[in-house]
Design an enzyme around this catalytic site. Structure first.
Site, mmCIF file in Angstrom:
data_model
loop_
_atom_site.group_PDB
_atom_site.id
_atom_site.type_symbol
_atom_site.label_atom_id
_atom_site.label_comp_id
_atom_site.label_asym_id
_atom_site.label_seq_id
_atom_site.Cartn_x
_atom_site.Cartn_y
_atom_site.Cartn_z
ATOM 1 N N ASP A 101 0.730 -1.130 0.011
ATOM 2 C CA ASP A 101 -0.099 -0.068 0.266
ATOM 3 C C ASP A 101 0.687 1.350 -0.023
ATOM 4 O O ASP A 101 0.942 1.932 1.104
ATOM 5 C CB ASP A 101 -0.939 -0.080 1.148
ATOM 6 C CG ASP A 101 -2.106 -1.172 0.946
ATOM 7 O OD1 ASP A 101 -2.311 -1.481 0.090
ATOM 8 O OD2 ASP A 101 -2.319 -1.808 1.832
ATOM 9 N N LYS A 112 0.848 -8.033 -3.084
ATOM 10 C CA LYS A 112 -0.396 -7.545 -3.630
ATOM 11 C C LYS A 112 -0.548 -6.056 -3.921
ATOM 12 O O LYS A 112 0.216 -5.160 -3.175
ATOM 13 C CB LYS A 112 -1.357 -7.537 -2.307
ATOM 14 C CG LYS A 112 -2.869 -6.916 -2.631
ATOM 15 C CD LYS A 112 -4.101 -7.177 -1.340
ATOM 16 C CE LYS A 112 -4.055 -6.343 -0.316
ATOM 17 N NZ LYS A 112 -4.598 -4.959 -0.892
ATOM 18 N N ASP A 131 -5.337 -6.396 -6.726
ATOM 19 C CA ASP A 131 -6.823 -6.212 -5.813
ATOM 20 C C ASP A 131 -7.112 -4.823 -6.105
ATOM 21 O O ASP A 131 -7.119 -4.065 -5.659
ATOM 22 C CB ASP A 131 -5.914 -6.079 -4.424
ATOM 23 C CG ASP A 131 -7.263 -5.840 -3.432
ATOM 24 O OD1 ASP A 131 -8.261 -6.153 -3.884
ATOM 25 O OD2 ASP A 131 -6.954 -5.405 -2.299
ATOM 26 N N ASP A 159 -19.110 -3.925 -12.055
ATOM 27 C CA ASP A 159 -19.837 -3.413 -13.002
ATOM 28 C C ASP A 159 -20.644 -3.957 -13.766
ATOM 29 O O ASP A 159 -20.938 -5.241 -13.401
ATOM 30 C CB ASP A 159 -18.837 -2.773 -13.871
ATOM 31 C CG ASP A 159 -19.258 -1.062 -14.490
ATOM 32 O OD1 ASP A 159 -20.433 -1.133 -14.798
ATOM 33 O OD2 ASP A 159 -18.558 -0.229 -14.423
ATOM 34 N N PRO A 205 -21.905 -7.028 -16.294
ATOM 35 C CA PRO A 205 -21.060 -7.933 -16.821
ATOM 36 C C PRO A 205 -20.240 -7.783 -18.024
ATOM 37 O O PRO A 205 -19.026 -8.125 -18.172
ATOM 38 C CB PRO A 205 -22.131 -9.079 -17.242
ATOM 39 C CG PRO A 205 -23.103 -8.718 -16.264
ATOM 40 C CD PRO A 205 -23.110 -7.391 -16.235
ATOM 41 N N ASN A 206 -20.602 -6.981 -19.069
ATOM 42 C CA ASN A 206 -19.815 -6.831 -20.384
ATOM 43 C C ASN A 206 -18.586 -5.845 -20.098
ATOM 44 O O ASN A 206 -17.481 -6.237 -20.442
ATOM 45 C CB ASN A 206 -20.643 -6.190 -21.528
ATOM 46 C CG ASN A 206 -19.796 -5.916 -22.617
ATOM 47 O OD1 ASN A 206 -19.496 -6.843 -23.279
ATOM 48 N ND2 ASN A 206 -19.806 -4.730 -23.180
ATOM 49 N N THR A 244 -14.399 -6.395 5.240
ATOM 50 C CA THR A 244 -14.466 -6.624 6.618
ATOM 51 C C THR A 244 -14.679 -5.194 7.378
ATOM 52 O O THR A 244 -14.916 -5.330 8.692
ATOM 53 C CB THR A 244 -13.146 -6.945 7.322
ATOM 54 O OG1 THR A 244 -12.176 -6.291 6.313
ATOM 55 C CG2 THR A 244 -12.791 -8.618 6.816
ATOM 56 N N ARG A 254 0.739 -3.391 6.778
ATOM 57 C CA ARG A 254 1.658 -2.714 7.759
ATOM 58 C C ARG A 254 2.617 -3.561 8.746
ATOM 59 O O ARG A 254 3.668 -2.883 9.044
ATOM 60 C CB ARG A 254 0.841 -1.552 8.721
ATOM 61 C CG ARG A 254 0.233 -0.680 7.760
ATOM 62 C CD ARG A 254 -0.901 0.190 8.122
ATOM 63 N NE ARG A 254 -2.025 -0.580 7.915
ATOM 64 C CZ ARG A 254 -3.299 -0.419 8.432
ATOM 65 N NH1 ARG A 254 -3.546 0.751 9.042
ATOM 66 N NH2 ARG A 254 -4.274 -1.283 8.584
HETATM 67 O O1 C5P Z 1 -1.929 -3.160 6.741
HETATM 68 P P1 C5P Z 1 -2.916 -4.109 6.708
HETATM 69 O O2 C5P Z 1 -2.235 -5.537 7.289
HETATM 70 O O3 C5P Z 1 -4.069 -3.903 7.586
HETATM 71 O O4 C5P Z 1 -2.973 -4.343 5.203
HETATM 72 C C1 C5P Z 1 -4.425 -5.236 4.889
HETATM 73 C C2 C5P Z 1 -4.556 -4.954 3.335
HETATM 74 O O5 C5P Z 1 -5.884 -6.096 2.946
HETATM 75 C C3 C5P Z 1 -4.950 -3.704 2.907
HETATM 76 O O6 C5P Z 1 -4.243 -3.617 1.526
HETATM 77 C C4 C5P Z 1 -6.318 -3.743 2.790
HETATM 78 O O7 C5P Z 1 -6.891 -2.946 1.800
HETATM 79 C C5 C5P Z 1 -6.707 -5.113 2.436
HETATM 80 N N1 C5P Z 1 -7.969 -5.699 2.848
HETATM 81 C C6 C5P Z 1 -8.513 -5.715 4.238
HETATM 82 N N2 C5P Z 1 -9.673 -6.340 4.346
HETATM 83 C C7 C5P Z 1 -10.520 -6.632 3.402
HETATM 84 C C8 C5P Z 1 -9.962 -6.413 1.991
HETATM 85 C C9 C5P Z 1 -8.862 -6.201 1.645
HETATM 86 O O8 C5P Z 1 -7.575 -5.429 5.022
HETATM 87 N N3 C5P Z 1 -11.872 -7.054 3.908
#
Ligand code: C5P
Length: 237
Positions: A10, A34, A61, A66, A68-69, A121, A212
């Protein structure tokens, strides 16, 4: 594909990403990375090609959602980038997921893995009520996972705490890719329902997505090794 740790890159610039990746230059094991919206929107598809050229696998990611097409055509473009995993929102319907798979499949029949976000989440039952979805969150996640499986997808992004149940509903081969992972002695930050790498393994995650705790660590390479050790246990190559 075997179990692995995926580092969430990120960053908002190529410069920051490369400073981070340079730390792994002498590693035998090239981390699975990712690339999310932030880095992709900042640097465009070229960043994916550069990372691939350095020998990393990539989970792109971008969470498409949107008609389907449009998703089918967008997936065809992403497929040409030769990433390893792509994703979309299961809420886009079975028709959208099937179209996405068609778009992703190359002329030679190969394609990246395709996984679906069930419910983010950051979503709660209270927030779903605002969308007139009044079923329990867990039931919605499992239903969306089943829809993804029936549409031919390879797995879902979910909480590690949901991984076991997803496997029970969709089968053991259906992939669970799980963010929300923290070291037992680490900062939780803005994540709410977190588990450790070892616990995620125990719960049935195939891939843990860790941002992180690795990217912001004083020694990111050491933090990555710790993650690999705790998640893969005796399976480290
Ligand atoms: O820094 P951290 O370990 O929290 O990063 C988790 C990564 O997973 C981030 O890129 C976040 O956008 C992604 N993510 C998430 N929960 C989700 C889907 C993706 O934390 N449900």
């Amino acid at each position: 594909m075997s179990k692995d740790v995926i580092i969430a890159c990120d960053f908002n610039s190529k410069a920051d990403l490369m400073t981070f990746l340079d730390k792994f230059e002498n590693e035998d094991r090239k981390p699975f990375l990712k690339v999310g919206m932030e880095l992709f929107y900042a640097e465009g598809p070229a960043i994916v090609k550069e990372i691939k050229a350095r020998g990393h696998k990539i989970f792109l990611d971008l969470k498409l959602h949107d008609i389907p097409n449009t998703v089918k055509k967008a997936m065809a473009v992403l497929s040409a980038l030769d990433v390893d995993i792509c994703n979309l929102h299961a809420a886009g319907t079975a028709a959208m997921m099937e179209a996405a798979l068609e778009g992703l499949t190359r002329a030679d029949g190969t394609r990246p893995l395709l996984i679906a976000v069930t419910q983010l989440t950051s979503t709660s039952e209270e927030r779903m009520q605002n969308l007139l979805i009044d079923r329990p969150l867990d039931e919605v996640v499992m239903h969306y996972a089943k829809n993804a499986k029936d549409a031919g997808l390879d797995g879902v992004v979910c909480s590690p705490l949901e991984a076991g149940k997803v496997k029970a509903v969709c089968g053991d081969a259906f992939l669970t890719v799980t963010p929300g992972v923290r070291f037992a002695d680490g900062e939780v930050g803005d994540q709410v329902r977190v588990t450790t790498p070892a616990k995620a393994r125990e719960l049935g995650s195939d891939y843990i997505v860790v941002g992180r705790p690795i990217t912001q660590a004083a020694d990111p390479v050491q933090a990555y090794h710790r993650c690999i050790r705790e998640f893969l246990g005796g399976e480290v190559e």
